[in-house]
Design a protein around this motif. Structure first.
Motif, mmCIF file in Angstrom:
data_model
loop_
_atom_site.group_PDB
_atom_site.id
_atom_site.type_symbol
_atom_site.label_atom_id
_atom_site.label_comp_id
_atom_site.label_asym_id
_atom_site.label_seq_id
_atom_site.Cartn_x
_atom_site.Cartn_y
_atom_site.Cartn_z
ATOM 1 N N LEU A 110 -0.905 -9.130 -29.352
ATOM 2 C CA LEU A 110 -1.934 -8.067 -29.150
ATOM 3 C C LEU A 110 -3.256 -8.899 -28.497
ATOM 4 O O LEU A 110 -3.653 -9.825 -29.049
ATOM 5 C CB LEU A 110 -2.195 -7.190 -30.447
ATOM 6 N N ALA A 116 -2.466 -1.239 -34.961
ATOM 7 C CA ALA A 116 -1.977 -2.449 -34.265
ATOM 8 C C ALA A 116 -0.688 -2.916 -35.135
ATOM 9 O O ALA A 116 0.232 -3.313 -34.251
ATOM 10 C CB ALA A 116 -3.267 -3.214 -34.572
ATOM 11 N N ILE A 165 -0.240 -7.104 -25.167
ATOM 12 C CA ILE A 165 -0.018 -5.965 -25.262
ATOM 13 C C ILE A 165 -1.666 -5.278 -25.651
ATOM 14 O O ILE A 165 -1.971 -5.742 -26.541
ATOM 15 C CB ILE A 165 0.723 -5.445 -26.412
ATOM 16 N N HIS A 205 5.417 -11.758 -27.181
ATOM 17 C CA HIS A 205 4.346 -10.786 -27.171
ATOM 18 C C HIS A 205 3.192 -10.919 -28.269
ATOM 19 O O HIS A 205 3.716 -11.156 -29.127
ATOM 20 C CB HIS A 205 5.073 -9.253 -27.073
ATOM 21 N N VAL A 228 -4.635 -3.227 -27.481
ATOM 22 C CA VAL A 228 -4.719 -2.601 -28.590
ATOM 23 C C VAL A 228 -6.117 -2.449 -28.810
ATOM 24 O O VAL A 228 -7.032 -3.594 -28.586
ATOM 25 C CB VAL A 228 -3.933 -3.142 -29.726
ATOM 26 N N LEU A 258 2.191 -0.903 -33.578
ATOM 27 C CA LEU A 258 2.483 -1.356 -32.218
ATOM 28 C C LEU A 258 3.486 -2.620 -32.173
ATOM 29 O O LEU A 258 4.509 -2.802 -31.674
ATOM 30 C CB LEU A 258 1.315 -1.640 -31.218
ATOM 31 N N GLN A 259 3.266 -3.484 -33.275
ATOM 32 C CA GLN A 259 4.023 -4.640 -33.339
ATOM 33 C C GLN A 259 5.589 -4.165 -34.004
ATOM 34 O O GLN A 259 6.370 -4.775 -33.682
ATOM 35 C CB GLN A 259 3.413 -5.600 -34.064
ATOM 36 N N SER A 310 -8.172 -4.253 -26.078
ATOM 37 C CA SER A 310 -7.834 -3.466 -24.669
ATOM 38 C C SER A 310 -9.111 -3.609 -23.806
ATOM 39 O O SER A 310 -8.488 -3.224 -22.384
ATOM 40 C CB SER A 310 -7.888 -1.774 -25.291
ATOM 41 N N ARG A 336 -9.272 -2.922 -31.163
ATOM 42 C CA ARG A 336 -9.404 -3.875 -32.497
ATOM 43 C C ARG A 336 -10.145 -3.143 -33.333
ATOM 44 O O ARG A 336 -11.014 -2.218 -32.973
ATOM 45 C CB ARG A 336 -10.097 -5.289 -32.171
ATOM 46 N N PRO A 377 3.745 0.650 -27.111
ATOM 47 C CA PRO A 377 3.560 -0.607 -26.484
ATOM 48 C C PRO A 377 3.677 -0.644 -24.767
ATOM 49 O O PRO A 377 4.896 -0.230 -24.684
ATOM 50 C CB PRO A 377 4.149 -1.774 -27.136
#
Length: 259
Positions: free
Chosen positions: A83, A122, A109, A81, A111, A125-126, A86, A113, A19
């Motif tokens: 997602l 995803a 952030i 934060h 990402v 990332l979290q 992008s 989809r 991230p």
């Protein structure tokens, strides 16, 4: 054993990107946007004392409007934060740079989809954000409710909580759909928003993240807490677009775990 009990998420790809933190842009945006939004919209904020001020935490909220992802960071007593697509970060020219800066300023952030591996990436990332002791916001319904009802939760949020041990703070948003309805390009200034933070949920008694039953029971507990805060009518179904083809219709009819 049902499919929800037997399906286990696969590990995320080793190519999952790290991230990108907004750093100065987010700090500046939070110091400017949050006070301005509170001044203009005068949101009613309840339960701020329920939010842990340090350590990892997951905000699990109902989802009514695009501005939900602004309302939660504005109301929360700590940085949050979430997602975002992008494509919001990849525009060109002045408009593209402005959009990228705005999303970084509200803690987004980037990402990609999608389903399958994209969805697992995803979650990964979290997980990375939570392992750094940060706060993330997610919507268990998966997508915005267009009729104001609260839909069944997908199990990704519970999986993340059970995997990391992070507490889940349920959030009930009221009025964001009136401030900016689905399809609207600009928010109205004539409505007020209510943001309610519930008491943190420890989902560990339900079992490990590898258990489909644990994920389902934990998800149901999260959704019950959100419902108590939002007061929405329960839809009793998942919020998903109608299947377009025969194969997709069959897949939706079969029992499977919605992540």
């Amino acid at each position: 054993m049902t499919s929800e009990q037997s399906v286990e998420p696969e590990p995320a790809s080793e190519d999952t990107p790290k991230p990108r933190h907004a750093g100065f842009t987010y700090a500046l945006g939070r110091s400017l946007i949050a006070p301005l939004a509170r001044l203009i919209y005068r949101p009613r904020i309840e339960g701020r004392e329920n939010v842990p001020t340090t350590g990892p935490v997951i905000f699990a909220s109902n989802h009514l409007s695009f501005i939900d992802s602004i309302a939660i960071p504005v109301a929360a007593p700590r940085p949050v934060h979430f997602l975002a697509k992008s494509s919001y970060f990849e525009g060109t020219g002045f408009s593209g740079r402005l959009t990228k800066t705005f999303f970084e300023a509200i803690g987004a952030i980037p990402v990609r989809r999608g389903a399958g591996q994209a969805a697992l990436d995803a979650l990964d990332l979290q997980r990375q954000l939570l392992e750094e002791g940060l706060a993330v916001a997610l919507y268990p319904e998966g997508t915005r409710s267009t009729d104001g009802r609260l839909y069944k939760g997908r199990t990704g949020v519970a999986f993340l909580a059970l995997q990391t041990g992070a507490p889940v703070v349920p959030v009930g948003l009221i009025g964001t759909d009136k401030v900016m309805p689905v399809g609207a390009k600009m928010p109205t200034l004539s409505e007020r928003v209510t943001v309610r933070f519930g008491e943190p949920l420890d989902l560990s008694p339900h079992g490990p993240a590898t258990s489909g039953r644990a994920r389902r029971l934990a998800t149901d507990e999260i959704m019950a807490a959100i419902h108590a805060l939002s007061g929405q009518e329960l839809a009793g179904t998942y919020n998903e677009a109608p299947a377009q083809g025969t194969i997709e219709k069959i897949k939706q009819a079969l029992p499977h775990e919605r992540r």
